[in-house]
Write a protein that holds these residues in place. Sequence first.
Motif, PDB file in Angstrom:
ATOM      1  N   ILE A  91       0.878  -1.171   0.000  1.00  0.00           N
ATOM      2  CA  ILE A  91       0.000   0.000   0.000  1.00  0.00           C
ATOM      3  C   ILE A  91       0.915   1.220   0.000  1.00  0.00           C
ATOM      4  CG2 ILE A  91      -1.746   1.267   1.296  1.00  0.00           C
ATOM      5  CD1 ILE A  91      -2.793  -1.332   2.363  1.00  0.00           C
ATOM      6  N   TYR A  92       0.654   2.133  -0.899  1.00  0.00           N
ATOM      7  CA  TYR A  92       1.477   3.325  -1.017  1.00  0.00           C
ATOM      8  C   TYR A  92       0.803   4.511  -0.319  1.00  0.00           C
ATOM      9  CZ  TYR A  92       4.676   1.330  -4.504  1.00  0.00           C
ATOM     10  OH  TYR A  92       5.635   0.591  -5.148  1.00  0.00           O
TER      11      TYR A  92
ATOM     12  N   GLU B 124      -6.716   2.501   9.631  1.00  0.00           N
ATOM     13  CA  GLU B 124      -6.292   3.386   8.539  1.00  0.00           C
ATOM     14  C   GLU B 124      -6.505   2.707   7.174  1.00  0.00           C
ATOM     15  OE1 GLU B 124      -2.336   5.577   9.678  1.00  0.00           O
ATOM     16  OE2 GLU B 124      -2.405   3.633  10.655  1.00  0.00           O
ATOM     17  N   ALA B 125      -6.115   1.433   7.095  1.00  0.00           N
ATOM     18  CA  ALA B 125      -6.248   0.741   5.807  1.00  0.00           C
ATOM     19  C   ALA B 125      -7.718   0.586   5.417  1.00  0.00           C
ATOM     20  CB  ALA B 125      -5.561  -0.623   5.869  1.00  0.00           C
ATOM     21  N   SER B 126      -8.592   0.389   6.399  1.00  0.00           N
ATOM     22  CA  SER B 126     -10.027   0.284   6.084  1.00  0.00           C
ATOM     23  C   SER B 126     -10.525   1.597   5.506  1.00  0.00           C
ATOM     24  CB  SER B 126     -10.851  -0.014   7.339  1.00  0.00           C
ATOM     25  OG  SER B 126     -10.452  -1.217   7.892  1.00  0.00           O
TER      26      SER B 126
ATOM     27  N   TRP C 100       2.503  -4.500   5.825  1.00  0.00           N
ATOM     28  CA  TRP C 100       1.773  -5.315   6.790  1.00  0.00           C
ATOM     29  C   TRP C 100       0.656  -4.473   7.397  1.00  0.00           C
ATOM     30  CZ3 TRP C 100       1.444 -10.312   7.527  1.00  0.00           C
ATOM     31  CH2 TRP C 100       2.488 -11.129   7.094  1.00  0.00           C
ATOM     32  N   ILE C 101      -0.541  -5.016   7.374  1.00  0.00           N
ATOM     33  CA  ILE C 101      -1.682  -4.332   7.994  1.00  0.00           C
ATOM     34  C   ILE C 101      -1.999  -5.096   9.275  1.00  0.00           C
ATOM     35  CG2 ILE C 101      -4.004  -3.429   7.607  1.00  0.00           C
ATOM     36  CD1 ILE C 101      -3.634  -4.154   4.627  1.00  0.00           C
TER      37      ILE C 101
ATOM     38  N   LEU D 216      -7.988  12.101   3.373  1.00  0.00           N
ATOM     39  CA  LEU D 216      -6.669  12.154   4.012  1.00  0.00           C
ATOM     40  C   LEU D 216      -6.749  11.218   5.218  1.00  0.00           C
ATOM     41  CD1 LEU D 216      -3.861  13.427   4.501  1.00  0.00           C
ATOM     42  CD2 LEU D 216      -5.022  15.290   5.698  1.00  0.00           C
ATOM     43  N   ILE D 217      -5.806  10.271   5.270  1.00  0.00           N
ATOM     44  CA  ILE D 217      -5.851   9.238   6.302  1.00  0.00           C
ATOM     45  C   ILE D 217      -4.680   9.429   7.266  1.00  0.00           C
ATOM     46  CG2 ILE D 217      -5.963   6.718   6.697  1.00  0.00           C
ATOM     47  CD1 ILE D 217      -7.954   7.606   4.505  1.00  0.00           C
ATOM     48  N   GLY D 218      -4.942   9.277   8.536  1.00  0.00           N
ATOM     49  CA  GLY D 218      -3.858   9.407   9.511  1.00  0.00           C
ATOM     50  C   GLY D 218      -4.304   9.013  10.904  1.00  0.00           C
ATOM     51  N   ASN D 219      -3.695   9.650  11.896  1.00  0.00           N
ATOM     52  CA  ASN D 219      -3.986   9.290  13.284  1.00  0.00           C
ATOM     53  C   ASN D 219      -4.190  10.547  14.124  1.00  0.00           C
ATOM     54  OD1 ASN D 219      -3.404   6.205  13.429  1.00  0.00           O
ATOM     55  ND2 ASN D 219      -1.755   7.084  12.205  1.00  0.00           N
TER      56      ASN D 219
END
Length: 445
Positions: A227-228, A248-250, A289-290, A386-389
């Motif tokens: 995943i990039y 995040e991957a979801s 790795w997820i 935009l994906i993050g934490n």
Amino acid sequence: MSQLTVAKFGGTSVVDAYAMHRCATILEQNPDTRLAVLSASSGVTNILVALASGENQPSARATLLQQLTDIQQGILNSLDKPETLTRHIEDILIHIKELADSAAISPTKALHDEIVAQGELMSTRLFVELLRHRGTPAVWFDVRKVMRTDDRFSRATPDMATLQAEVEKELKPLFDNQLVVTQGFIGAAQDGRTTTLGRGGSDFSAALLAEALEATAVQIWTDVAGIYTTDPRLVSGARPLSEISFSEASEMATFGAKVLHPATLQPAVRKQIPVFVGSSKEPQAGGTWIRNSTESQPLFRALALRRNQVLLTLTNQSMFQVHGFLAEVFGILAKHKISVDLITTSVISVSLTLDSGAESLTDEVRAELDKHCHLQVEEGLALVALIGNRMNEVNGIGTQVFKALAEVNVRMICYGASSHNLCFLIPEDNAEQVLNDLHAELLPE
Ligand code: ADP
Ligand code: ASP
Ligand code: MG
């Protein structure tokens, strides 16, 4: 616990014999892999969809069938045309022709899935033969024996309890000293008719089978080394991520990162099965790795893009301080199985996006909504996520993001419901530029 890996190979990974040999090597090098889940060879599902959609020009059907035959023959030739398999593939191709002729007269949803499923049935037959050729013991398994679904053709939902029970009975006993090869994407309704799980659904199949098998890992082998930070086809500076969390991957998959089917991670999360994404073209390049938790939790991890968005704005002048309006509207959408993604509201209107496209807004749906409100439908939009934490805890996120969007008409913004995303809608024509600008601004090397 003994190790058990389920490996899924996508369309480009099984596009021809050469690509299939690379997949075989990957499997042979990891004895923990007991189940291989395959997509149709790249291009095949698109051809089958065209045939299933009732293409009524016989010459156009013949051209499509010839393209299909060429792809399958190419692989068969490299296997020196083993007699039984050749006959089998030829039978499937004749069957497809007959089904396509019927679809040209009267296309039905059930016929559509029966035709489209043939791609996975053929790729798996060919791959088993290729493995045997290489001296790797392998057996073909019809996933429809275990992947029982409802009868919502093209978007069927698997029945997990049945899958669990049937996997125990039908699949596990085959694991002794051989690799099992089966189909992604397809299933069967309770009455036995073939169903499909939605385009790109093989990832989901693999994860469901892994859940039922209580596997210790799922591998998604595709054409990119993981995943990039965003789609590497759209942004040249995109970088592979070594890790990403399930959450995040979801979000990424849901908001358009095609590398994973949106439902893939649900089964993995339920059983906490780590998922690896890597390239079958260069397995040595590593991948992503997820997992449930990751070593790093960067504020900004990645960007996703989903095109063809439909924005529905429902306005009711008397909505102010009246209760029940939203319930009415969502009740209508729910009744018609239209799923809603993003929502924003004002005093008298609510705007929402539909992933299912404008075609889900049938005359019937529009008429029902019209009774409660004025309806405005906008198309030609793209959704950027935009994906993050911890994104809803940190000061100044808006300034950082919208600085890069100064020249763009941002049509809708959703922020705050999740700590993992900030989503907005923009005109589709600006999408690639916006993705590149945001990537440079928020995810620099
Ligand atoms: P497969 O046929 O193996 O299932 P897909 O075409 O469905 O492969 O998915 C792989 C593609 O997903 C890549 O070629 C890439 O263009 C696209 N993609 C979109 N977003 C991303 C991302 N963030 N990381 C990697 N690939 C992505
Ligand atoms: N062959 C199917 C498709 O092209 C399923 C998949 O590849 O995952 O959509
Ligand atoms: Mg895919």
